[in-house]
Design a protein around this motif. Structure first.
Motif, PDB file in Angstrom:
ATOM      1  N   PRO A  89      -0.299  -4.020 -10.856  1.00 41.30           N
ATOM      2  CA  PRO A  89      -1.548  -3.262 -10.645  1.00 41.30           C
ATOM      3  C   PRO A  89      -2.606  -4.067  -9.892  1.00 41.30           C
ATOM      4  O   PRO A  89      -2.668  -5.287 -10.002  1.00 41.30           O
ATOM      5  CB  PRO A  89      -2.011  -2.958 -12.074  1.00 41.30           C
ATOM      6  N   GLY A  90      -3.400  -3.353  -9.128  1.00 41.25           N
ATOM      7  CA  GLY A  90      -4.573  -3.955  -8.489  1.00 41.25           C
ATOM      8  C   GLY A  90      -4.321  -4.793  -7.255  1.00 41.25           C
ATOM      9  O   GLY A  90      -5.213  -5.501  -6.800  1.00 41.25           O
ATOM     10  N   VAL A  91      -3.128  -4.737  -6.667  1.00 41.69           N
ATOM     11  CA  VAL A  91      -2.871  -5.507  -5.448  1.00 41.69           C
ATOM     12  C   VAL A  91      -3.748  -4.966  -4.319  1.00 41.69           C
ATOM     13  O   VAL A  91      -3.967  -3.769  -4.216  1.00 41.69           O
ATOM     14  CB  VAL A  91      -1.372  -5.484  -5.068  1.00 41.69           C
ATOM     15  N   LYS A  92      -4.273  -5.864  -3.511  1.00 47.93           N
ATOM     16  CA  LYS A  92      -5.126  -5.449  -2.394  1.00 47.93           C
ATOM     17  C   LYS A  92      -4.278  -4.789  -1.310  1.00 47.93           C
ATOM     18  O   LYS A  92      -3.139  -5.191  -1.059  1.00 47.93           O
ATOM     19  CB  LYS A  92      -5.860  -6.659  -1.816  1.00 47.93           C
ATOM     20  N   ASP A  93      -4.873  -3.784  -0.683  1.00 44.67           N
ATOM     21  CA  ASP A  93      -4.146  -3.033   0.338  1.00 44.67           C
ATOM     22  C   ASP A  93      -3.629  -3.939   1.453  1.00 44.67           C
ATOM     23  O   ASP A  93      -2.482  -3.809   1.878  1.00 44.67           O
ATOM     24  CB  ASP A  93      -5.025  -1.935   0.932  1.00 44.67           C
ATOM     25  N   THR A  94      -4.449  -4.853   1.923  1.00 40.03           N
ATOM     26  CA  THR A  94      -4.007  -5.732   3.017  1.00 40.03           C
ATOM     27  C   THR A  94      -2.837  -6.606   2.586  1.00 40.03           C
ATOM     28  O   THR A  94      -1.981  -6.945   3.411  1.00 40.03           O
ATOM     29  CB  THR A  94      -5.166  -6.597   3.536  1.00 40.03           C
ATOM     30  N   GLU A  95      -2.757  -6.946   1.295  1.00 41.81           N
ATOM     31  CA  GLU A  95      -1.648  -7.771   0.798  1.00 41.81           C
ATOM     32  C   GLU A  95      -0.334  -6.997   0.781  1.00 41.81           C
ATOM     33  O   GLU A  95       0.695  -7.489   1.249  1.00 41.81           O
ATOM     34  CB  GLU A  95      -1.962  -8.304  -0.601  1.00 41.81           C
ATOM     35  N   ALA A 101       0.911  -6.204   4.339  1.00 38.84           N
ATOM     36  CA  ALA A 101       1.552  -7.372   4.962  1.00 38.84           C
ATOM     37  C   ALA A 101       2.937  -7.630   4.372  1.00 38.84           C
ATOM     38  O   ALA A 101       3.891  -7.924   5.103  1.00 38.84           O
ATOM     39  CB  ALA A 101       0.656  -8.602   4.804  1.00 38.84           C
ATOM     40  N   ALA A 102       3.059  -7.522   3.056  1.00 39.34           N
ATOM     41  CA  ALA A 102       4.344  -7.779   2.400  1.00 39.34           C
ATOM     42  C   ALA A 102       5.400  -6.758   2.806  1.00 39.34           C
ATOM     43  O   ALA A 102       6.544  -7.126   3.120  1.00 39.34           O
ATOM     44  CB  ALA A 102       4.167  -7.792   0.883  1.00 39.34           C
ATOM     45  N   LEU A 103       5.037  -5.485   2.816  1.00 34.25           N
ATOM     46  CA  LEU A 103       5.999  -4.451   3.205  1.00 34.25           C
ATOM     47  C   LEU A 103       6.333  -4.533   4.691  1.00 34.25           C
ATOM     48  O   LEU A 103       7.470  -4.282   5.093  1.00 34.25           O
ATOM     49  CB  LEU A 103       5.480  -3.054   2.854  1.00 34.25           C
ATOM     50  N   ASN A 104       5.362  -4.904   5.493  1.00 33.68           N
ATOM     51  CA  ASN A 104       5.592  -5.092   6.917  1.00 33.68           C
ATOM     52  C   ASN A 104       6.640  -6.183   7.144  1.00 33.68           C
ATOM     53  O   ASN A 104       7.532  -6.034   7.975  1.00 33.68           O
ATOM     54  CB  ASN A 104       4.290  -5.431   7.633  1.00 33.68           C
ATOM     55  N   GLU A 106       9.025  -6.955   5.234  1.00 36.56           N
ATOM     56  CA  GLU A 106      10.335  -6.470   4.794  1.00 36.56           C
ATOM     57  C   GLU A 106      10.981  -5.536   5.814  1.00 36.56           C
ATOM     58  O   GLU A 106      12.181  -5.332   5.798  1.00 36.56           O
ATOM     59  CB  GLU A 106      10.212  -5.717   3.465  1.00 36.56           C
ATOM     60  N   GLY A 107      10.178  -4.910   6.641  1.00 41.33           N
ATOM     61  CA  GLY A 107      10.717  -3.973   7.624  1.00 41.33           C
ATOM     62  C   GLY A 107      10.054  -2.624   7.515  1.00 41.33           C
ATOM     63  O   GLY A 107       8.906  -2.520   7.117  1.00 41.33           O
ATOM     64  N   SER A 108      10.787  -1.593   7.848  1.00 43.24           N
ATOM     65  CA  SER A 108      10.227  -0.244   7.910  1.00 43.24           C
ATOM     66  C   SER A 108      10.134   0.390   6.524  1.00 43.24           C
ATOM     67  O   SER A 108      11.132   0.522   5.830  1.00 43.24           O
ATOM     68  CB  SER A 108      11.088   0.637   8.807  1.00 43.24           C
ATOM     69  N   TRP A 109       8.938   0.806   6.161  1.00 41.21           N
ATOM     70  CA  TRP A 109       8.691   1.555   4.926  1.00 41.21           C
ATOM     71  C   TRP A 109       7.875   2.778   5.293  1.00 41.21           C
ATOM     72  O   TRP A 109       7.026   2.730   6.180  1.00 41.21           O
ATOM     73  CB  TRP A 109       7.880   0.731   3.924  1.00 41.21           C
ATOM     74  N   ILE A 110       8.087   3.838   4.570  1.00 46.11           N
ATOM     75  CA  ILE A 110       7.268   5.043   4.678  1.00 46.11           C
ATOM     76  C   ILE A 110       6.348   5.033   3.462  1.00 46.11           C
ATOM     77  O   ILE A 110       6.812   4.871   2.336  1.00 46.11           O
ATOM     78  CB  ILE A 110       8.134   6.323   4.652  1.00 46.11           C
ATOM     79  N   ILE A 111       5.064   5.217   3.687  1.00 41.65           N
ATOM     80  CA  ILE A 111       4.070   5.182   2.629  1.00 41.65           C
ATOM     81  C   ILE A 111       3.521   6.583   2.407  1.00 41.65           C
ATOM     82  O   ILE A 111       3.109   7.244   3.368  1.00 41.65           O
ATOM     83  CB  ILE A 111       2.885   4.245   2.987  1.00 41.65           C
ATOM     84  N   ILE A 112       3.501   7.017   1.158  1.00 38.41           N
ATOM     85  CA  ILE A 112       2.813   8.259   0.790  1.00 38.41           C
ATOM     86  C   ILE A 112       1.625   7.825  -0.045  1.00 38.41           C
ATOM     87  O   ILE A 112       1.778   7.136  -1.058  1.00 38.41           O
ATOM     88  CB  ILE A 112       3.741   9.220   0.028  1.00 38.41           C
ATOM     89  N   SER A 113       0.441   8.214   0.397  1.00 42.67           N
ATOM     90  CA  SER A 113      -0.776   7.658  -0.187  1.00 42.67           C
ATOM     91  C   SER A 113      -1.865   8.707  -0.386  1.00 42.67           C
ATOM     92  O   SER A 113      -1.950   9.676   0.357  1.00 42.67           O
ATOM     93  CB  SER A 113      -1.308   6.558   0.738  1.00 42.67           C
ATOM     94  N   ALA A 114      -2.696   8.454  -1.377  1.00 36.03           N
ATOM     95  CA  ALA A 114      -3.912   9.240  -1.575  1.00 36.03           C
ATOM     96  C   ALA A 114      -5.132   8.367  -1.287  1.00 36.03           C
ATOM     97  O   ALA A 114      -6.259   8.757  -1.552  1.00 36.03           O
ATOM     98  CB  ALA A 114      -3.973   9.785  -2.996  1.00 36.03           C
ATOM     99  N   ASP A 115      -4.903   7.181  -0.752  1.00 34.36           N
ATOM    100  CA  ASP A 115      -5.981   6.225  -0.479  1.00 34.36           C
ATOM    101  C   ASP A 115      -6.454   6.378   0.958  1.00 34.36           C
ATOM    102  O   ASP A 115      -5.994   5.692   1.864  1.00 34.36           O
ATOM    103  CB  ASP A 115      -5.490   4.802  -0.736  1.00 34.36           C
ATOM    104  N   ARG A 116      -7.380   7.292   1.169  1.00 31.90           N
ATOM    105  CA  ARG A 116      -7.897   7.553   2.516  1.00 31.90           C
ATOM    106  C   ARG A 116      -8.698   6.369   3.065  1.00 31.90           C
ATOM    107  O   ARG A 116      -8.925   6.281   4.263  1.00 31.90           O
ATOM    108  CB  ARG A 116      -8.786   8.801   2.495  1.00 31.90           C
TER     109      ARG A 116
END
Length: 127
Positions: A33-39, A42-45, A47-57
């Motif tokens: 919990p609470g990981v910063k968006d930029t962190e 960067a981590a998922l980037n 790892e490669g291609s990820w699709i993100i579904i988000s409610a964080d506008r």
């Protein structure tokens, strides 16, 4: 990847529904919990291609987060503000109605692309 602003139950439901076809994980399960968006971006980037579904506008508007996302290999689908405020059942209904569209769109674009999942329309709007 289902972001922290959506419930883990959504990720579990989608994971069960698409088992064998897609890996669906909640952000908290991977990063806590609470990981910063930029962190996590960067981590998922890395790892490669990820699709993100988000409610964080905020990711689409905050300069640092937007820049991190747009320069990544990630493709994001963000709930519209109206859909973000809706009940989970409405959010799931819209995701299911647009799932094939989301899959096709993710295959057509390169990383850093962002789209809005609309409340009523069947068309995704690029952000």
């Amino acid at each position: 990847m289902i972001d922290e602003n959506l419930p883990p139950a959504m990720a579990k439901s989608l994971a069960a529904l698409f088992a064998g076809k897609h890996e669906v994980v909640h952000l908290r399960k991977k990063f806590g919990p609470g990981v910063k968006d930029t962190e996590w971006i960067a981590a998922l980037n890395a790892e490669g291609s990820w699709i993100i579904i988000s409610a964080d506008r905020r990711i689409t508007k905050n300069k640092a987060e937007q820049q991190a996302f747009k320069s990544s290999k990630l493709v994001g689908f963000f709930l519209s503000s109206g859909l973000q405020k809706s009940k989970l059942t409405k959010q799931m209904e819209r995701l299911m109605a647009l799932w094939e569209t989301i899959e096709k769109q993710a295959d057509l674009v390169s990383g850093g692309a962002m789209f809005e999942i609309p409340m009523k329309s069947t068309k995704l709007k690029q952000i």
